[in-house]
Design a protein around this motif. Structure first.
Motif, PDB file in Angstrom:
ATOM      1  N   LYS A   2       0.908  -1.356   0.057  1.00  0.00           N
ATOM      2  CA  LYS A   2       0.048  -0.070   0.052  1.00  0.00           C
ATOM      3  C   LYS A   2       1.014   1.333  -0.124  1.00  0.00           C
ATOM      4  O   LYS A   2       1.958   1.358   0.376  1.00  0.00           O
ATOM      5  N   THR A   3       0.304   2.311  -0.661  1.00  0.00           N
ATOM      6  CA  THR A   3       1.037   3.448  -0.479  1.00  0.00           C
ATOM      7  C   THR A   3       0.661   4.213   0.794  1.00  0.00           C
ATOM      8  O   THR A   3      -0.165   3.803   1.683  1.00  0.00           O
ATOM      9  N   THR A   4       1.261   5.499   1.214  1.00  0.00           N
ATOM     10  CA  THR A   4       1.169   6.134   2.335  1.00  0.00           C
ATOM     11  C   THR A   4      -0.147   6.778   2.313  1.00  0.00           C
ATOM     12  O   THR A   4      -0.655   7.173   3.364  1.00  0.00           O
ATOM     13  N   LYS A   5      -0.999   6.840   1.316  1.00  0.00           N
ATOM     14  CA  LYS A   5      -2.439   7.325   1.130  1.00  0.00           C
ATOM     15  C   LYS A   5      -3.287   6.372   1.144  1.00  0.00           C
ATOM     16  O   LYS A   5      -4.492   6.496   1.007  1.00  0.00           O
ATOM     17  N   GLY A   6      -2.982   4.959   1.543  1.00  0.00           N
ATOM     18  CA  GLY A   6      -3.706   3.712   1.276  1.00  0.00           C
ATOM     19  C   GLY A   6      -4.139   3.144  -0.066  1.00  0.00           C
ATOM     20  O   GLY A   6      -4.899   2.328   0.092  1.00  0.00           O
ATOM     21  N   PHE A   7      -3.647   3.404  -0.812  1.00  0.00           N
ATOM     22  CA  PHE A   7      -3.895   2.897  -2.259  1.00  0.00           C
ATOM     23  C   PHE A   7      -3.219   1.614  -2.339  1.00  0.00           C
ATOM     24  O   PHE A   7      -1.941   1.526  -2.012  1.00  0.00           O
ATOM     25  N   ASN A   8      -3.800   0.607  -2.862  1.00  0.00           N
ATOM     26  CA  ASN A   8      -3.144  -0.873  -3.224  1.00  0.00           C
ATOM     27  C   ASN A   8      -2.242  -0.609  -4.406  1.00  0.00           C
ATOM     28  O   ASN A   8      -2.822  -0.148  -5.507  1.00  0.00           O
ATOM     29  N   VAL A   9      -0.857  -1.239  -4.261  1.00  0.00           N
ATOM     30  CA  VAL A   9      -0.252  -1.295  -5.375  1.00  0.00           C
ATOM     31  C   VAL A   9       0.206  -2.647  -5.956  1.00  0.00           C
ATOM     32  O   VAL A   9       0.421  -3.546  -5.015  1.00  0.00           O
ATOM     33  N   ALA A  10       0.127  -2.786  -7.193  1.00  0.00           N
ATOM     34  CA  ALA A  10       0.267  -4.366  -7.757  1.00  0.00           C
ATOM     35  C   ALA A  10       1.443  -4.112  -8.932  1.00  0.00           C
ATOM     36  O   ALA A  10       1.379  -3.068  -9.528  1.00  0.00           O
ATOM     37  N   GLY A  11       2.070  -5.343  -9.170  1.00  0.00           N
ATOM     38  CA  GLY A  11       2.935  -5.417  -9.966  1.00  0.00           C
ATOM     39  C   GLY A  11       4.088  -4.495  -9.961  1.00  0.00           C
ATOM     40  O   GLY A  11       4.615  -3.950 -10.968  1.00  0.00           O
ATOM     41  N   LEU A  12       4.739  -4.209  -8.819  1.00  0.00           N
ATOM     42  CA  LEU A  12       5.834  -3.233  -8.711  1.00  0.00           C
ATOM     43  C   LEU A  12       6.997  -3.886  -9.168  1.00  0.00           C
ATOM     44  O   LEU A  12       7.397  -4.932  -9.009  1.00  0.00           O
ATOM     45  N   GLN A  13       7.457  -3.102 -10.094  1.00  0.00           N
ATOM     46  CA  GLN A  13       8.892  -3.455 -10.530  1.00  0.00           C
ATOM     47  C   GLN A  13       9.947  -2.531 -11.061  1.00  0.00           C
ATOM     48  O   GLN A  13       9.570  -1.018 -10.977  1.00  0.00           O
ATOM     49  N   GLY A  49      11.428   5.552  -3.170  1.00  0.00           N
ATOM     50  CA  GLY A  49       9.864   5.217  -2.930  1.00  0.00           C
ATOM     51  C   GLY A  49       9.475   6.389  -2.717  1.00  0.00           C
ATOM     52  O   GLY A  49       8.181   6.372  -2.658  1.00  0.00           O
ATOM     53  N   LYS A  50       9.654   7.548  -3.266  1.00  0.00           N
ATOM     54  CA  LYS A  50       8.977   8.878  -3.235  1.00  0.00           C
ATOM     55  C   LYS A  50       7.926   9.079  -4.455  1.00  0.00           C
ATOM     56  O   LYS A  50       8.597   8.620  -5.805  1.00  0.00           O
ATOM     57  N   GLY A  57       0.700   8.656  -3.361  1.00  0.00           N
ATOM     58  CA  GLY A  57       1.735   8.564  -2.080  1.00  0.00           C
ATOM     59  C   GLY A  57       2.868   7.957  -2.585  1.00  0.00           C
ATOM     60  O   GLY A  57       2.990   7.205  -3.579  1.00  0.00           O
ATOM     61  N   ASP A  58       3.520   7.787  -1.437  1.00  0.00           N
ATOM     62  CA  ASP A  58       4.823   7.127  -1.515  1.00  0.00           C
ATOM     63  C   ASP A  58       4.804   5.553  -1.087  1.00  0.00           C
ATOM     64  O   ASP A  58       3.696   5.292  -0.570  1.00  0.00           O
ATOM     65  N   ILE A  59       5.685   5.015  -1.377  1.00  0.00           N
ATOM     66  CA  ILE A  59       5.770   3.393  -1.073  1.00  0.00           C
ATOM     67  C   ILE A  59       6.680   3.262  -0.133  1.00  0.00           C
ATOM     68  O   ILE A  59       7.888   3.932  -0.057  1.00  0.00           O
ATOM     69  N   ASN A  60       6.760   2.383   0.833  1.00  0.00           N
ATOM     70  CA  ASN A  60       7.777   1.914   1.899  1.00  0.00           C
ATOM     71  C   ASN A  60       8.393   0.624   1.088  1.00  0.00           C
ATOM     72  O   ASN A  60       7.888  -0.444   1.180  1.00  0.00           O
ATOM     73  N   LEU A  61       9.506   0.557   0.697  1.00  0.00           N
ATOM     74  CA  LEU A  61      10.332  -0.443  -0.078  1.00  0.00           C
ATOM     75  C   LEU A  61      10.948  -1.786   0.986  1.00  0.00           C
ATOM     76  O   LEU A  61      10.819  -2.634   0.593  1.00  0.00           O
TER      77      LEU A  61
END
Length: 65
Positions: A2-13, A49-50, A57-61
């Motif tokens: 999830k991002t810092t704003k609560g959105f789901n992230v899929a297929g991160l590459q 991750g910014k 939002g940002d991601i926490n890797l």
């Protein structure tokens, strides 16, 4: 993930930049509308991750949840 704003992230590459012909940053699909894949949007993040040019939002890797 999830991002810092609560959105789901899929297929991160790793994101490939054709201008410099190397991998720079991250890219993935963001589920904008919960439960509806027709509203997925592609987003990019820096190596740390910014967010780059989006408001999802940002991601926490280091966190895989």
């Amino acid at each position: 993930m999830k991002t810092t704003k609560g959105f789901n992230v899929a297929g991160l590459q790793k994101s490939f930049d054709t201008k410099v012909y190397s991998y720079q940053g991250w890219s993935g699909r963001v589920r904008v509308v919960e439960g509806n894949p027709f509203y997925d949007d592609y987003a990019k993040w820096t190596d740390s991750g910014k967010a780059r040019d989006h408001e999802y939002g940002d991601i926490n890797l280091k966190d895989d949840k």
